[in-house]
Design an enzyme around this catalytic site. Structure first.
Site, PDB file in Angstrom:
ATOM      1  N   LYS A   1      -1.748  -6.279  -7.752  1.00  0.00           N
ATOM      2  CA  LYS A   1      -1.951  -7.637  -7.243  1.00  0.00           C
ATOM      3  C   LYS A   1      -3.416  -8.023  -7.466  1.00  0.00           C
ATOM      4  O   LYS A   1      -3.716  -9.126  -7.867  1.00  0.00           O
ATOM      5  CB  LYS A   1      -1.596  -7.750  -5.760  1.00  0.00           C
TER       6      LYS A   1
ATOM      7  N   SER B   1      -2.363  -8.288   3.136  1.00  0.00           N
ATOM      8  CA  SER B   1      -2.766  -8.292   4.549  1.00  0.00           C
ATOM      9  C   SER B   1      -3.043  -9.728   4.996  1.00  0.00           C
ATOM     10  O   SER B   1      -2.880 -10.080   6.157  1.00  0.00           O
ATOM     11  CB  SER B   1      -4.044  -7.483   4.743  1.00  0.00           C
TER      12      SER B   1
ATOM     13  N   HIS C   1       0.836  -1.208   0.000  1.00  0.00           N
ATOM     14  CA  HIS C   1       0.000   0.000   0.000  1.00  0.00           C
ATOM     15  C   HIS C   1       0.868   1.255   0.000  1.00  0.00           C
ATOM     16  O   HIS C   1       0.573   2.226  -0.697  1.00  0.00           O
ATOM     17  CB  HIS C   1      -0.855   0.064   1.272  1.00  0.00           C
TER      18      HIS C   1
END
Ligand code: PAF
Length: 270
Positions: free
Chosen positions: A142, A179, A33
């Site tokens: 991604k 994440s 990010h």
């Protein structure tokens, strides 16, 4: 860095700003990010990140309630990265939200097992665009299918927003940052880099072996290691249609379950 927590405040604060780059996120930020903020800074002057965990894009059996909420740490990371504003609204922005339907690209790949997911994504992204009114927006590659669907959403709705894809950021062993990597057990984490290694193997052999062998061999390899591939596709990066000749650019994309964790990754051959 200023935190904006309502639609009204966002509209007032950003009203006279015409060089905004938006980086939408659901928080729980990692280096992937943060690299998007770097990308954003190359594109424009005022960087706005949004943090909103969007319930509309979670399926019934997907874990909205347990999605990691790490706001304070996220804000520190964004400030350090040079972000100017963070839009962190409450669930109120969903009231009377205009619902959008994602294009047909959403019937393929992840859309097959996550019905409605991309409708939820374009609905919230449409709302964020409407509130922030950015000139540019940056999304991670991604989630390649998401990136493509948002690009199409912008074209179909004649929005004057340039969509840029930020490259996949990988751990040293090749695992794409996500994440969800935090949800892997230590043993699973050690196995996970085989996903990218296999995509590289496909890339290296794409013109040497028949497509069926590339796919079948990979499925077998993954299942021998205890991973269940949901899909593995070699396709056209614009239409996501299965590719049968590899003279132009090609996308190799995968979604795979490692234990309880669903991971995605891809390689774009230009
Ligand atoms: O990629 C994400 O984190 C989300 O899908 C997005 C684009 C922020 C929309 O909720």
């Amino acid at each position: 860095m200023e935190v904006i927590s309502s639609e009204l405040q966002a509209k007032e604060t950003l009203r006279n700003n015409h060089d905004i780059v938006l980086v939408p996120t659901m928080g729980n930020l990692h280096k992937g990010h943060i690299s998007l903020i770097g990308e954003a800074k190359r594109l424009g002057k005022t960087i706005v990140a949004s943090i909103f965990i969007n319930p509309l894009q979670f399926g019934k059996n997907e874990d909205f309630d347990n999605y990691p909420r790490t706001l304070n740490v996220d804000l520190k990371k964004l400030e350090l990265a040079g972000c100017d504003y963070v839009f962190n609204p409450s669930g109120n922005i969903l009231q009377n939200i205009m619902e959008h339907k994602a294009s047909d690209l959403s019937n393929k790949m992840c859309g097959k097992t996550r019905p409605g997911h991309f409708d939820g994504v374009v609905t919230i992204v449409g709302k964020l665009f409407d509130i922030i009114k950015p000139q540019h927006a940056v999304f991670g590659l991604k989630d390649y299918q998401q990136f493509l669907i948002i690009k199409k959403f912008v074209t179909q709705n004649h929005l004057d927003i340039k969509i840029t894809g930020g490259p996949i950021i990988r751990e040293r062993d090749g695992l794409a940052m996500s994440s969800r990597n935090n949800l892997l057990t230590p043993e699973e984490r050690l196995i996970a880099p085989i996903i990218y290694k296999k995509l590289l193997w496909i890339k290296d052999n794409i013109k040497k072996l028949p497509k069926e062998s590339l796919i079948k061999d990979s499925f077998n390899f993954f299942s021998s290691k205890g991973l269940m591939a949901e899909y593995l596709t070699i396709c056209d990066p614009e239409t996501l249609a299965e590719a049968n000749n590899y003279d132009g650019s090609v996308l190799i994309a995968i979604a795979i379950k490692l234990g309880n964790v669903r991971l995605i990754d891809n390689i774009l051959i230009d």
